[in-house]
Enzyme design. Structure first.
Site, PDB file in Angstrom:
ATOM      1  N   LYS A 240       0.810  -1.214   0.000  1.00  0.00           N
ATOM      2  CA  LYS A 240       0.000   0.000   0.000  1.00  0.00           C
ATOM      3  C   LYS A 240       0.847   1.270   0.000  1.00  0.00           C
ATOM      4  O   LYS A 240       0.499   2.267  -0.637  1.00  0.00           O
ATOM      5  CB  LYS A 240      -0.955  -0.015   1.189  1.00  0.00           C
TER       6      LYS A 240
ATOM      7  N   GLY B 229     -10.093  -6.544   4.554  1.00  0.00           N
ATOM      8  CA  GLY B 229     -10.273  -6.105   5.928  1.00  0.00           C
ATOM      9  C   GLY B 229      -9.263  -6.698   6.901  1.00  0.00           C
ATOM     10  O   GLY B 229      -9.280  -6.378   8.085  1.00  0.00           O
TER      11      GLY B 229
ATOM     12  N   HIS C  85     -17.441   3.613   0.030  1.00  0.00           N
ATOM     13  CA  HIS C  85     -16.407   2.768  -0.564  1.00  0.00           C
ATOM     14  C   HIS C  85     -16.847   2.495  -1.998  1.00  0.00           C
ATOM     15  O   HIS C  85     -17.753   1.700  -2.237  1.00  0.00           O
ATOM     16  CB  HIS C  85     -16.278   1.469   0.240  1.00  0.00           C
TER      17      HIS C  85
ATOM     18  N   ARG D 165      -6.597  -8.507  -8.968  1.00  0.00           N
ATOM     19  CA  ARG D 165      -7.233  -9.804  -9.148  1.00  0.00           C
ATOM     20  C   ARG D 165      -8.699  -9.591  -9.474  1.00  0.00           C
ATOM     21  O   ARG D 165      -9.180  -8.453  -9.507  1.00  0.00           O
ATOM     22  CB  ARG D 165      -7.128 -10.636  -7.873  1.00  0.00           C
TER      23      ARG D 165
END
Length: 716
Positions: free
Chosen positions: A157, A206, A249, A333
């Site tokens: 990230k 998560g 989101h 993916r």
């Protein structure tokens, strides 16, 4: 027609046929082979390095294209649905994923042994593993996914945020540096300002994600995120970023090929979550204007091109109340929720994956991709929403689903009789629906949820019904804090089971009994046998009969009078009910149609062991059948005055020892179960008398973990 390589491929000269039956596409078939980018390899067989519903999903497209599929399975999955569905299947080790589905060398051995030309990783497991993608390349096997460099850049990230910032994609303020010391991370959290999000740099789904609302709780949340990240990704490095309050989101499906082309297939809204994991998704995002949609898509394509991406990918954004959006991460993916995109665009993204991996150009240009209608996906989990969504494991004793059609997809990897394993994700299925607009799709979703009936494990089906029927959800006012904000409406205090439902359950029992006695009479041929009577006058069954049902922990007494016309009078406390009707069977289900005081009810009846399950259009009821005292055992656990295991799992961390003094809410242990970390906390203050499990040991469900005594009793 015989299949040669990839056969009956679309010419992609397509025209959409939209109507009440949902999206349909027509194409002109031709025989062809899909070859690799070098033009030297033909894909005629693929290995799916995954399990469950995604393995079955990939196999369906492979079968459609005439491509053979190879399954791999752990000891726990020997009889699984994806194993039965594959053209061939190979064992790869014990149930724990580290020894099976994450064992790269074992999977590669199967690929060579089976002569598979390509490997599809699905999602999770090895799908975003750089080393596995590179291993495939070294072994000359096509990895059906992006280049390993893109996985590496976007999988970390901190690296991805730097790349996106340089590419002009808006990012959230945060710290993505290499200094992982506690002091450095805490200082940056203070600089950014609380609340902050702590996220594993290699995270996803998560995992390894925690929110610290104040500096006081930062250290505990940091350590918890690190442990889960280490367990899930073998890397405990984290990043810190500003937590956007009540964000949406929103993610964009992108697709690239090996010829430099990239497109977006519009956005999905995945805002409604629990435990930072998605629970319901929809496409397109509600309330998003065309201009914002275009900017989202263009930003996502810019992100993909920044890392020379090809294959399926998802660029995830945080969106605030003003529809400003910021890059969050890119999943390199196929996503769990990809079917909603397929439903609104009329595409098969798995087929696109196979074609792009084989070196073909993208089937459609950006201008040729159109959006039609609205789609929802509801994830059906084995979990207890009333117990903080605690996941469960065990057998699926009864499963009945809504019928599939052009507007309804059931994506699953389990059948009735299968077992949800403690070793893997507790998702049972994905229910995907399409409608001409959002309201039509939402009606379809609720109607199908009402027909999704499961017995054997607690599920979130009733919760999904409540959620999808909430006025704010219906209005499209969704955000990541939706469930906590509307908690009281979504989790109202449990009410007593309606007396009408108790009458239906009793009526079902009586009809079942009647059918059994009729069957006995047919088999025995003795019409005078007292066991061949269902009139209520049988031995030990008087004309007036008392029946006990259970509503939770409470016994409910029913007085039943058998009438000569086949109807019944039932008395519950001071209320009387006249009940009549009948029972029919469809497939593996029994349906009751009965009149209770003139009101006709239709419900599904499932009786398993000591419980009656009643499914209606309003939801479900579980009604207990008391076990006779001579059959009931005494609880082995008893009142331990401490903590018990909420499910079977592995003890990851122990914080206390005998003699320690604890307060209510103090962490006692950390348990890993169903791929998630669960902190076991003290329910009250006291002294630790005994700790029953060490780190690394496995505890069964309801096993006592810690004995806790009052401080006063310990001092005596």
């Amino acid at each position: 027609m015989a299949a040669t390589g990839f056969i009956r491929a679309a010419e992609w000269r397509r025209r959409a046929l939209w109507g009440l039956q949902g999206p349909k596409w027509i194409w002109t078939p031709r025989a062809t082979k899909f070859t690799s980018a070098t033009g030297q390899s033909t894909i005629e067989k693929i290995l799916i390095a995954n399990r469950g519903e995604i393995a079955c999903r990939v196999m369906r497209t492979a079968r459609k294209l005439g491509v053979k599929s190879v399954a791999v399975y752990s000891d726990a999955d020997r009889n699984a649905m994806h194993v039965a569905m594959a053209d061939e299947a190979h064992a790869i080790g014990p149930a724990p994923s580290q020894q099976s589905y994450l064992a790269m060398e074992k999977i590669m051995q199967v690929a060579k042994k089976s002569a598979a030309q390509a490997i599809h990783p699905g999602y999770g497991f090895l799908s975003e593993n750089t080393e596995f993608a590179e291993l495939c390349s070294r072994e000359g096997i096509i990895f059906i996914g992006p280049p390993s460099s893109a996985i590496r850049d976007m999988g970390i990230k901190s690296t991805s945020k730097a790349i996106m910032s340089a590419a002009g994609v808006p990012v959230v303020e945060g710290y993505h540096g290499e200094d992982q010391s506690d002091g450095c991370l805490k200082e940056h959290a203070r600089r950014i300002g609380y609340p902050v999000m702590i996220k594993a740099v290699r995270g996803g789904g998560g995992k390894g994600m925690r929110i610290a609302f104040s500096e006081k709780e930062f250290q505990e949340q940091l350590e918890s995120a690190r442990r889960e990240a280490k367990k899930s990704f073998n890397d405990d490095a984290v990043l810190i970023e500003k937590f956007v309050d009540n964000p949406r989101h929103v993610e964009v499906q992108v697709f690239g090929d090996q010829h430099g082309n990239a497109v977006y297939l519009f956005e999905r809204d995945c805002s409604v979550q629990r435990r930072h994991q998605k629970i319901i998704e929809e496409a397109p995002g509600p309330g998003i204007e065309l201009e914002v949609r275009r900017k989202l898509g263009e930003a996502a394509v810019k992100a993909a091109k920044a890392v020379n991406y090809f294959g399926a990918g998802t660029v995830e954004f945080i969106m605030d109340s003003e529809h400003n959006f910021y890059f969050m991460e890119m999943n390199t993916r196929l996503q769990v929720e990809h079917p909603v995109t397929e439903m609104i665009t009329g595409t098969d993204l798995v087929e696109w994956q196979l074609r792009v991996a084989a070196g073909e150009k993208l089937p459609l240009t950006q201008e040729e991709i159109s959006l039609k209608g609205h789609a929802f996906e509801a994830r059906i989990y084995a979990e207890d929403p009333n117990n903080n969504f605690m996941p469960g494991a065990g057998p699926l004793l009864h499963v009945s689903v809504p019928p599939a059609d052009n507007c309804t997809r059931i994506e699953t990897g389990v059948r009735q009789g299968d077992e949800v394993s403690i070793h893997y994700d507790p998702m049972i299925a994905k229910l995907v629906v399409w409608g001409e607009d959002r309201q039509a799709a939402l009606r379809k979703l609720r109607y199908c949820l009402q027909q999704y009936n499961i017995v054997g494990l607690s599920t979130n089906v009733d919760f999904l019904l409540s959620l999808s029927g909430h006025p704010e959800f219906e209005a499209g006012n969704v955000h990541t804090n939706f469930i906590p904000q509307h908690y009281d409406e979504l989790f109202p205090p449990k009410k007593a089971i309606p007396k009408e439902a108790l009458c239906q359950a009793a009526f079902g029992l009586l009809l079942r009994e009647k059918m059994a006695t009729q069957a006995f009479r047919m088999q025995s041929g003795d019409k005078f046998s007292p066991f061949a009577s269902s009139s209520g006058r049988r031995i030990n069954i008087p004309y007036v009969r008392n029946l006990i049902l259970r509503d939770g922990e409470n016994d409910v007494n029913l007085s039943i009078i058998y009438n000569h016309d086949g109807s019944y009078h039932m008395q519950i406390q001071d209320q009387s009910f006249h009940v009549c009707g009948g029972l029919s069977s469809e497939g593996n289900s029994d349906y009751i149609r009965c009149s209770v005081n003139g009101n006709v009810h239709k419900s599904k009846l499932v009786i398993v062991e000591d419980a009656i399950y009643l499914f209606t259009l309003e939801g479900s009821e579980q009604i207990g059948l008391p076990v006779p005292k001579y059959l009931s055992g005494v609880s082995a656990a008893g009142d331990q005055g401490g903590a018990v295991a909420p499910m079977t799992g592995t003890i990851e961390k122990v914080f206390v020892k005998a003699g320690d003094k604890v307060h209510a809410g103090d962490p006692l242990m950390v348990m890993i179960a169903m791929k998630m970390e669960h902190t076991i906390r003290a329910s009250k203050a006291g002294i630790i008398k005994k700790v029953h499990f060490q780190e690394g040991s496995q505890a069964n469900r309801h096993a006592p973990l810690v004995e806790l005594v009052d401080e006063d009793s310990e001092s005596k």
